[in-house]
Structures are given as C-alpha cells and as structure tokens.
Design a protein around this motif. Structure first.
Motif, short mmCIF file in Angstrom:
data_model
loop_
_atom_site.label_atom_id
_atom_site.label_comp_id
_atom_site.label_asym_id
_atom_site.label_seq_id
_atom_site.Cartn_x
_atom_site.Cartn_y
_atom_site.Cartn_z
N SER A 1 0.82 -1.21 0.00
CA SER A 1 0.00 0.00 0.00
C SER A 1 0.87 1.27 0.00
O SER A 1 2.05 1.24 0.31
CB SER A 1 -0.90 0.02 1.24
OG SER A 1 -0.13 0.24 2.42
N ASN A 2 0.21 2.38 -0.31
CA ASN A 2 0.89 3.68 -0.25
C ASN A 2 1.28 4.02 1.17
O ASN A 2 2.27 4.71 1.41
CB ASN A 2 -0.02 4.77 -0.83
CG ASN A 2 -0.22 4.63 -2.32
OD1 ASN A 2 0.64 4.11 -3.02
ND2 ASN A 2 -1.35 5.10 -2.81
N GLY B 1 4.64 2.64 1.88
CA GLY B 1 5.66 3.39 1.17
C GLY B 1 6.95 2.63 0.93
O GLY B 1 8.02 3.23 0.83
#
Length: 279
Positions: free
Chosen positions: A214-215, A218
């Motif tokens: 997921s963002n 990161g």
C-alpha cells in the motif's frame, strides 16, 4: 461468526513453513495431493447454489463495476467447472449474518464466505477440508531484515503486537523469551515500526501483505521469517460449509478443489488476489 482473527480452538497445532523470502512469490499448498477422492456423480442435482457476502476482500467483494468478485467467487466457478456443472452453478451474495439462516432454509447449498470452522458451527454445518490457512508473520524495516530462527534474531529486541489480539496471545505462547510491546491499534503498531521505535511487528500475514503493497507502507518494510500457522490461535482456516445432511456435496467439493490444486488453478488464484504473498 467469521473465521478471520478469532481464537477458536483449544489444541495448538503450529507449523513453520520454512523461510519465505520477503517479496518473493510463495505459493503454499494446504491440500494433501496423496488423497484419493472419487469423482462424484452430481447428475441428479438441478443446481448448486453458493452463498457468499460482499464484505470480506479479497475473498468476496464488489469490484469497481459493482460485480461480485474475489478469491471465493473464482474458486466457486473453478469448482463448478471441475464438477461439470458450470451451467447449473449459481453464486448469490447477501449480508454475512443471513448466510447461515439462508442455508438452513434451503435457499442455498453451500456457504463460501469465511464462516469459522468452530465446534459450535460444526454442530450446525458440515465442512469441506480447509483449503486456506491464515498465517502469522513478522514484518521489519526493509533495511533491517531478520532471518530464522527468529528467537535468536529478535533476542533483546522489541516486537509490536496489537493489544488483546489473537496474535498477541500467539506471540506470548510461542516466543516466550522475546519482548512484546502491545499497542492499542494496528495503526499505532505500524507507525511505531516505521518510526523505528520497535524492531518488528507480529500480526496477520494476509492483512500485512496488503499493507506492504500500500501507499501507507511506502516500501518501508518486508516480511521476515515465518510464516507461522496455529489452529489454537488462528483457527483451522477457510472451508466451505454445507447442510449437515448434505455431506456428499462437501465430498464433491473436496474432489473438485483437489483437482483445481493439482492443475495449478489454486496457485493462479493466490497470485491473482495477493499482490505480496502472505506466505
């Protein structure tokens, strides 16, 4: 009661599946391919109706077009194809709480939605053999990976867990020499790991596999060690529930799933729905 994340069984059965390299595609096989299950005759069945829900991604959910999708949905179609009943196969979604009553009312033939395989549910339903297990995993910062044996690698280090979770209890039982630091929420534990105030986090491998891609993550972190399975703390896994008087159908599903596994179709489903392998 849905399986995921529950403490359901009294007898602990824990397996270490070997050192799964972080970010590699690892495809587990929970099916004993030495089993010999005869091909069932379903010619007398007018249809096979699977019941599922839409709130258990990536297993069952509505896609961006509003269509029923997910691992369970594709598995149901693969089962029907192996049994030669594609033209008689139906998949219906409804709220999870309504699945059991619908099956008992003969409004469907099977529940494929993560219904927990508990002693209580075994008194009400018959189940196939489990086809998927939920692993527990450690994650660490990418620049500080750890390898098995984790007992040695994490000596004198701190491991984040979610307070009151099955994974906190599992960690305490199977890594008694390691230091756990409970956090009130999953997000708090993840933020502590990213900040470097803990050395690792121990939790649900499936949930963590999606977080890693997921963002929010990161690219900060990777799996280290494991995976680990426990009937006592994480349940028996995913299985298909049928009426207790329809065990023949459960046997038919066992046959079909075995064929899907043998042909590589099960591996394809895992790769399709898990961008970072939980195993």
């Amino acid at each position: 009661m849905r399986l995921h994340g529950l403490v359901t069984f009294a007898a602990a059965v824990v397996f270490w599946l070997g050192p799964a390299m972080a970010q590699q595609v690892e495809v587990p096989n929970f099916w004993d391919q030495h089993q010999r299950v005869s091909r069932p005759d379903l010619s007398e069945r007018r249809q096979i109706r699977f019941l599922t829900s839409v709130d258990f991604p990536p297993f069952n959910f509505l896609n961006d077009r509003g269509r029923l999708s997910g691992f369970h949905v594709d598995l149901a179609r693969a089962i029907c194809a192996e049994l030669g009943v594609t033209d008689r196969c139906q998949i219906q979604a409804m709220p999870f709480r309504d699945l059991g009553p619908a099956l008992k009312a003969k409004k469907g033939d099977a529940i494929l939605a993560g219904l927990a395989v508990t002693p209580e549910n075994r008194r009400e339903f018959a189940f196939t053999q489990p086809f998927f297990r939920f692993p527990a995993r450690f994650i660490t910062l990418k620049e500080k990976p750890l390898a098995e044996p984790m007992v040695s690698s994490l000596s004198a280090k701190t491991v984040a867990v979610v307070a009151g979770s099955a994974h906190e209890a599992m960690f305490a039982a199977f890594f008694p020499g390691l230091l756990a630091k409970p956090f009130p929420t999953r997000q708090d534990a993840l933020e502590a790991l990213k900040a470097g105030t803990v050395d690792a986090l121990f939790g649900d491998g499936v949930d963590l596999s999606f977080w890693l891609s997921s963002n929010d993550a990161g690219g900060c972190c990777v799996f280290s060690g494991g995976p680990y399975l426990s009937d006592r703390f994480l349940g028996e896994g995913l299985a298909i529930a049928v009426s207790p008087d329809d065990a023949e159908l459960a046997t038919a599903f066992d046959y079909a799933i075995g064929r899907v596994v043998a042909k590589g179709g099960f591996s394809e489903l895992l790769l399709r729905y898990f961008p970072v392998s939980a195993f």
